[in-house]
Design an enzyme around this catalytic site. Structure first.
Site, PDB file in Angstrom:
ATOM      1  CD  GLU A   1      31.976  37.958  35.242  1.00 13.45           C
ATOM      2  OE1 GLU A   1      31.987  38.395  36.406  1.00 13.45           O
ATOM      3  OE2 GLU A   1      32.101  38.689  34.236  1.00 13.45           O
TER       4      GLU A   1
ATOM      5  CG  HIS B   1      34.334  41.077  40.011  1.00 16.47           C
ATOM      6  ND1 HIS B   1      34.274  39.704  39.962  1.00 16.47           N
ATOM      7  CD2 HIS B   1      33.682  41.524  38.902  1.00 16.47           C
ATOM      8  CE1 HIS B   1      33.622  39.342  38.873  1.00 16.47           C
ATOM      9  NE2 HIS B   1      33.256  40.430  38.216  1.00 16.47           N
ATOM     10  CD  GLU B   2      33.243  45.007  37.509  1.00 14.87           C
ATOM     11  OE1 GLU B   2      33.625  44.914  36.321  1.00 14.87           O
ATOM     12  OE2 GLU B   2      32.280  44.357  37.956  1.00 14.87           O
TER      13      GLU B   2
ATOM     14  CG  HIS C   1      36.273  41.611  34.469  1.00 12.48           C
ATOM     15  ND1 HIS C   1      36.162  40.305  34.022  1.00 12.48           N
ATOM     16  CD2 HIS C   1      35.195  41.817  35.266  1.00 12.48           C
ATOM     17  CE1 HIS C   1      35.063  39.761  34.517  1.00 12.48           C
ATOM     18  NE2 HIS C   1      34.468  40.653  35.288  1.00 12.48           N
TER      19      HIS C   1
END
Length: 202
Positions: free
Chosen positions: A136, A61-62, A65
């Site tokens: 997100e 997930h990070e 970004h």
């Protein structure tokens, strides 16, 4: 983990752990930095509470970004907001200042800017919240591909539980104040379901 970094194209000396347990028990992770300072940071509380597959999903997930250049987008959107605000206050009509019995000058414009910019920011914040929530969702999608939807969903449930986050919120509250989607909405995007017993089902 290094495989994930290489796949995302992130040149970093590794994934960093933050000793957050001395302050509180919240679970968190973030991607930050520009240039050679770019890095993914995982709280030690997160590492202690999540299973390996869940941790990898959060890492994914990070990295999402990073892959989607969300930091640069946030900087650009903030710069745009400041530009619009300065343009607005710099072009206020003289009649407004006359009605306030002050001369239009750099000082009077700055005073109005300081007084009214919080109001303008509040009006614009839903737009930035919308962009943040979109980022997100995209990062969730990337994380689910890196590991699995089930792993990320399980990690999100644990994060919400440990951080005492309420999983449901009114759409208006979300639109006005939320930078992250509530848990139930994130699970729906992942194709999961969430009930009061915190059960996950495909």
């Amino acid at each position: 983990m290094k495989h994930f970094l290489k796949k995302a194209g992130l040149k970093s000396s590794g994934v960093f752990s933050l000793d957050a347990s001395k302050r509180d028990n919240r679970l968190n992770a973030y991607f930050g930095g520009l240039g050679s300072s770019k890095r993914v940071v995982l709280f030690d509380t997160l590492i202690a509470k999540l299973e390996k597959h869940e941790l990898l999903a959060v890492l994914g997930h990070e990295l999402g970004h990073f892959t989607h250049k969300d930091i640069l987008k946030n900087i650009a959107s903030s710069a745009l907001m400041l530009f619009l605000m300065f343009a607005l206050f710099g072009n206020l009509p003289v009649e407004l200042f006359d009605s306030l019995h002050v001369n239009k000058s750099a000082a009077s414009v700055m005073v109005l800017f300081l007084l009214l910019s919080p109001v303008v920011s509040f009006i614009l914040m839903p737009l930035f919240g919308l962009l943040s929530r979109y980022n997100e969702y995209r990062a969730d999608e990337y994380g689910s591909v890196c590991e699995s939807k089930e792993a990320l969903a399980s990690a999100l449930v644990k994060l919400a539980d440990e951080n005492k986050s309420f999983p449901f919120s009114h759409p208006l509250t979300i639109a006005l104040y939320f930078t992250h989607p509530p848990l139930t909405e994130r699970l729906k995007k992942l194709g999961m379901h969430f009930d009061e017993g915190e059960a996950l089902a495909h």
